[in-house]
Design an enzyme around this catalytic site. Sequence first.
Site, mmCIF file in Angstrom:
data_model
loop_
_atom_site.group_PDB
_atom_site.id
_atom_site.type_symbol
_atom_site.label_atom_id
_atom_site.label_comp_id
_atom_site.label_asym_id
_atom_site.label_seq_id
_atom_site.Cartn_x
_atom_site.Cartn_y
_atom_site.Cartn_z
ATOM 1 N N HIS A 69 -1.020 94.585 -63.822
ATOM 2 C CA HIS A 69 -0.415 95.654 -64.626
ATOM 3 C C HIS A 69 1.000 95.870 -64.128
ATOM 4 O O HIS A 69 1.222 96.102 -62.942
ATOM 5 C CB HIS A 69 -1.220 96.946 -64.513
ATOM 6 C CG HIS A 69 -0.917 97.936 -65.607
ATOM 7 N ND1 HIS A 69 0.353 98.448 -65.813
ATOM 8 C CD2 HIS A 69 -1.702 98.480 -66.578
ATOM 9 C CE1 HIS A 69 0.325 99.274 -66.848
ATOM 10 N NE2 HIS A 69 -0.911 99.304 -67.331
ATOM 11 N N TYR A 125 4.964 101.110 -64.147
ATOM 12 C CA TYR A 125 5.107 102.160 -65.149
ATOM 13 C C TYR A 125 6.574 102.526 -65.391
ATOM 14 O O TYR A 125 6.896 103.185 -66.387
ATOM 15 C CB TYR A 125 4.354 103.415 -64.697
ATOM 16 C CG TYR A 125 2.857 103.253 -64.610
ATOM 17 C CD1 TYR A 125 2.145 102.583 -65.584
ATOM 18 C CD2 TYR A 125 2.152 103.793 -63.527
ATOM 19 C CE1 TYR A 125 0.767 102.449 -65.499
ATOM 20 C CE2 TYR A 125 0.777 103.668 -63.437
ATOM 21 C CZ TYR A 125 0.086 102.986 -64.431
ATOM 22 O OH TYR A 125 -1.285 102.858 -64.344
ATOM 23 N N HIS A 153 3.271 98.461 -70.714
ATOM 24 C CA HIS A 153 3.493 99.506 -71.705
ATOM 25 C C HIS A 153 4.770 99.156 -72.476
ATOM 26 O O HIS A 153 5.806 98.891 -71.854
ATOM 27 C CB HIS A 153 3.663 100.860 -71.031
ATOM 28 C CG HIS A 153 2.411 101.344 -70.365
ATOM 29 N ND1 HIS A 153 2.327 102.550 -69.698
ATOM 30 C CD2 HIS A 153 1.171 100.799 -70.277
ATOM 31 C CE1 HIS A 153 1.113 102.728 -69.225
ATOM 32 N NE2 HIS A 153 0.384 101.669 -69.553
ATOM 33 N N ASP A 210 -6.435 99.251 -75.421
ATOM 34 C CA ASP A 210 -7.016 100.323 -74.618
ATOM 35 C C ASP A 210 -7.864 101.201 -75.535
ATOM 36 O O ASP A 210 -7.349 101.841 -76.461
ATOM 37 C CB ASP A 210 -5.899 101.140 -73.960
ATOM 38 C CG ASP A 210 -6.423 102.162 -72.968
ATOM 39 O OD1 ASP A 210 -7.230 103.014 -73.388
ATOM 40 O OD2 ASP A 210 -6.015 102.124 -71.789
ATOM 41 N N HIS A 236 -6.878 104.852 -75.664
ATOM 42 C CA HIS A 236 -5.581 105.040 -76.310
ATOM 43 C C HIS A 236 -5.672 104.927 -77.828
ATOM 44 O O HIS A 236 -5.087 105.739 -78.555
ATOM 45 C CB HIS A 236 -4.574 104.011 -75.787
ATOM 46 C CG HIS A 236 -4.178 104.219 -74.364
ATOM 47 N ND1 HIS A 236 -3.344 103.355 -73.680
ATOM 48 C CD2 HIS A 236 -4.505 105.201 -73.476
ATOM 49 C CE1 HIS A 236 -3.170 103.796 -72.447
ATOM 50 N NE2 HIS A 236 -3.864 104.905 -72.300
ATOM 51 N N HIS A 281 -8.944 97.562 -72.177
ATOM 52 C CA HIS A 281 -9.104 98.627 -71.194
ATOM 53 C C HIS A 281 -10.227 99.541 -71.665
ATOM 54 O O HIS A 281 -10.254 99.945 -72.827
ATOM 55 C CB HIS A 281 -7.812 99.429 -71.036
ATOM 56 C CG HIS A 281 -6.787 98.752 -70.183
ATOM 57 N ND1 HIS A 281 -5.487 99.199 -70.069
ATOM 58 C CD2 HIS A 281 -6.873 97.652 -69.386
ATOM 59 C CE1 HIS A 281 -4.819 98.405 -69.240
ATOM 60 N NE2 HIS A 281 -5.637 97.466 -68.819
ATOM 61 N N ASP A 285 -3.368 111.086 -73.721
ATOM 62 C CA ASP A 285 -3.959 110.032 -72.894
ATOM 63 C C ASP A 285 -4.725 110.669 -71.739
ATOM 64 O O ASP A 285 -4.164 110.919 -70.678
ATOM 65 C CB ASP A 285 -2.818 109.130 -72.389
ATOM 66 C CG ASP A 285 -3.314 107.989 -71.519
ATOM 67 O OD1 ASP A 285 -4.536 107.791 -71.430
ATOM 68 O OD2 ASP A 285 -2.464 107.296 -70.927
ATOM 69 N N GLU A 321 -10.687 101.589 -66.762
ATOM 70 C CA GLU A 321 -9.630 102.464 -66.274
ATOM 71 C C GLU A 321 -10.143 103.902 -66.288
ATOM 72 O O GLU A 321 -9.443 104.834 -66.671
ATOM 73 C CB GLU A 321 -8.360 102.311 -67.114
ATOM 74 C CG GLU A 321 -7.566 101.052 -66.791
ATOM 75 C CD GLU A 321 -6.142 101.104 -67.289
ATOM 76 O OE1 GLU A 321 -5.876 101.864 -68.245
ATOM 77 O OE2 GLU A 321 -5.293 100.388 -66.718
#
Length: 281
Positions: free
Chosen positions: A67, A70, A106, A177, A180, A214, A227, A259
Amino acid sequence: MALIGAHISTAGGLCKAFERADAIGCESMQIFTRNQRQWLSKELSFSEIEAFYRASNTSGVKSVVSHASYLINLAGDPAVREKSEGALISEIKRCHALSIPNIVLHPGFSGTSDAEAALKLIADSLLRVFDLTADMNVSVLLETMAGQGTAIGGEFSHFSTLLDLMSDHPRAGLCVDMCHIFAAGYEVRSYESYDKVVSLLCKHVGLGRIKCWHMSDSKMERGSNKDRHAHLGQGEIGLNPFAMLVSDARFENIPAILETPKDGGGDLENLSILRKLRGYK
């Protein structure tokens, strides 16, 4: 069937993640290859790469996903985009050295720009990054988002637009996800709605570009654009879509990464739930 797993800590060394993943029976795992809250990272040493390789050879983990940081925002202002591209290139180099084939990213935040302008910036940055790492067999999986604020990725159409702008670049993929997409307004709780969502994803990006899922329930209601991850079966989504996903032949050997929160029974309990859900009809 999908390869179930979790996001695993690399504290004490990247190679330690395999031991932790094996201890809870992971078939796949997601890791941070570096401190994800810092722009700069030191290069991997030969000993770190060798230890990771040796650990992977003796582990039951069949698939590893990284990942990205961020901090990366490919739709940011010029200074942020420059740092973001550099950080993503660094991550690709690290994953290439570690033989990790996929990086979850992202997409970015549009800020004061509109979505159309932000998508063009993201596509341009990704094309530049792919060009500068053309000799590295590492893909970038853009993650579906909850639609919070000015985040890009809350609509499936964002990803089809990005692929069009990138002329369907082969190293661009998708990480879906579950929490999400539910928060973004997509219904997944029945067989019909789950199948409709998969059909929509196939329409917008193609089945072959979905290379990671995810797995988290949602504390918030559908369409909240918030989220907030929850343990499986303890949120607004329920267990049905997770049962359908882990036994969906279309996602055979695709990582399905937890997650969920780490409190309570944590990953061990949530993985146990996924194992019990296999074979859903």
